[in-house]
Enzyme design. Sequence first.
Site, mmCIF file in Angstrom:
data_model
loop_
_atom_site.group_PDB
_atom_site.id
_atom_site.type_symbol
_atom_site.label_atom_id
_atom_site.label_comp_id
_atom_site.label_asym_id
_atom_site.label_seq_id
_atom_site.Cartn_x
_atom_site.Cartn_y
_atom_site.Cartn_z
ATOM 1 N N CYS A 1 11.580 -14.358 -3.404
ATOM 2 C CA CYS A 1 12.192 -13.321 -4.238
ATOM 3 C C CYS A 1 11.753 -13.479 -5.694
ATOM 4 O O CYS A 1 11.905 -14.550 -6.291
ATOM 5 C CB CYS A 1 13.712 -13.393 -4.148
ATOM 6 S SG CYS A 1 14.531 -12.140 -5.160
ATOM 7 N N ASN B 1 1.821 -10.408 5.091
ATOM 8 C CA ASN B 1 2.718 -9.453 4.448
ATOM 9 C C ASN B 1 2.148 -9.060 3.089
ATOM 10 O O ASN B 1 1.590 -9.890 2.383
ATOM 11 C CB ASN B 1 4.105 -10.093 4.295
ATOM 12 C CG ASN B 1 5.086 -9.237 3.512
ATOM 13 O OD1 ASN B 1 5.663 -9.692 2.529
ATOM 14 N ND2 ASN B 1 5.301 -8.011 3.931
ATOM 15 N N GLY B 2 2.286 -7.772 2.760
ATOM 16 C CA GLY B 2 1.884 -7.304 1.440
ATOM 17 C C GLY B 2 0.872 -6.184 1.470
ATOM 18 O O GLY B 2 -0.197 -6.329 2.054
ATOM 19 N N ASP B 3 1.226 -5.038 0.875
ATOM 20 C CA ASP B 3 0.316 -3.901 0.694
ATOM 21 C C ASP B 3 -0.156 -3.258 1.992
ATOM 22 O O ASP B 3 -1.284 -2.770 2.059
ATOM 23 C CB ASP B 3 -0.900 -4.314 -0.145
ATOM 24 C CG ASP B 3 -0.755 -3.894 -1.601
ATOM 25 O OD1 ASP B 3 0.324 -3.390 -1.966
ATOM 26 O OD2 ASP B 3 -1.711 -4.062 -2.370
ATOM 27 N N MET C 1 14.073 -6.458 2.330
ATOM 28 C CA MET C 1 13.800 -5.829 1.031
ATOM 29 C C MET C 1 15.117 -5.687 0.291
ATOM 30 O O MET C 1 15.881 -4.739 0.525
ATOM 31 C CB MET C 1 13.118 -4.463 1.225
ATOM 32 C CG MET C 1 11.703 -4.555 1.748
ATOM 33 S SD MET C 1 10.998 -2.941 2.191
ATOM 34 C CE MET C 1 11.618 -2.770 3.888
ATOM 35 N N GLU C 2 15.381 -6.647 -0.577
ATOM 36 C CA GLU C 2 16.640 -6.676 -1.300
ATOM 37 C C GLU C 2 16.805 -5.417 -2.148
ATOM 38 O O GLU C 2 15.903 -5.010 -2.864
ATOM 39 C CB GLU C 2 16.700 -7.923 -2.194
ATOM 40 C CG GLU C 2 17.948 -8.035 -3.045
ATOM 41 C CD GLU C 2 19.221 -8.182 -2.223
ATOM 42 O OE1 GLU C 2 20.298 -7.903 -2.774
ATOM 43 O OE2 GLU C 2 19.140 -8.575 -1.039
ATOM 44 N N GLY D 1 6.780 -3.955 4.721
ATOM 45 C CA GLY D 1 7.912 -3.740 3.839
ATOM 46 C C GLY D 1 7.965 -2.323 3.316
ATOM 47 O O GLY D 1 8.364 -1.393 4.014
ATOM 48 N N ARG D 2 7.531 -2.136 2.066
ATOM 49 C CA ARG D 2 7.662 -0.821 1.430
ATOM 50 C C ARG D 2 6.837 0.252 2.139
ATOM 51 O O ARG D 2 7.174 1.435 2.076
ATOM 52 C CB ARG D 2 7.256 -0.936 -0.039
ATOM 53 C CG ARG D 2 8.228 -1.794 -0.862
ATOM 54 C CD ARG D 2 7.687 -2.140 -2.231
ATOM 55 N NE ARG D 2 6.410 -2.830 -2.118
ATOM 56 C CZ ARG D 2 5.371 -2.625 -2.928
ATOM 57 N NH1 ARG D 2 5.475 -1.743 -3.916
ATOM 58 N NH2 ARG D 2 4.248 -3.288 -2.769
#
Length: 322
Positions: free
Chosen positions: A99, A200-202, A9-10, A224-225
């Site tokens: 990205c 990946n995602g949500d 996660m940049e 990730g988040r």
Amino acid sequence: MSRLFLAPMEGLADYVLRDVLTDTGGYDGCVSEFVRVTGSLLPARVYERETPEILAGGYTRSGTPMVIQLLGSDPEWLARNAAYAATLSPHGIDLNFGCPAKVVNRHGGGAMLLTNPELLNRIVASVRAAVPAHIAVTAKMRLGVSDASLAIDCATALAEGGAASLVVHARTRDHGYRPPAHWDWIARIAAAVDVPVIANGDVWTVADWERCRAVSGCADVMIGRGAVSDPFLALRIRGLMDGSPSDQEWPLVLRQIATYLKKLHARIASCHEHGRVKLWLSYLKRTWPQAAELHAAIRRMQDSLEIERVLEGLPGAATAPE
């Protein structure tokens, strides 16, 4: 058992936050923020700064394997840099094709490469040829730029180029991070390629993880988040903590924040520390109301020592010994 990976996660999951989150436990591996490759061979000091795990055999302090992610668009220079990075003890080389940042896309990198499956294939093939066989070369992609019309072509190009596995973030570049993630597209991609696909995602909760696996058909998931919002998410998924966040966990979160700030002291300029703590709190607010209160209390503070004193005055915020 499903494997869980901490996503790159940049601008968010730097070395310090990777260290704190993997130390919490539950992850089978993590991927660094991208290391940007242009028209030169990067020296060791760049990797030591961006991916200090290489100084410990490619592991975080908790023993979680770390993969170096490279971002660029030139097959030759990516291959040269990957060959050098492979000598520094990473547990793999990952290539960034997802990205969405404008500054990256403006130079033809990240998600913009998803308009050119042939170039994707050449990049992966060049890197794979340059890196020793025992080091995996992997790729992380989105569904496309504005739509998913080339998603399967891109995934096929990456797999045929030699990617050992693919992480698919189930959104296009233009979709950004807006919900929902289209996990059904991950299933289509997984059916089209002969390499493992990681969803990946949500994924913010245990229920999201369950639905993501069911819809995508993927055993393995990259978080990730959701991991930043709930540092215990991987442990919840593994059944090692209660399935839903509770007020009783807030003192543990406070200790993590205090540890994070302490570690930042040794890594970045003090003028930037307050911003990193506030950024993390902005994600924690999604899970704990107490984080919103703390964020409001320190919102105008720019002195990290002042923030540290606030944390020290809160019950349960004492850091664990190093």
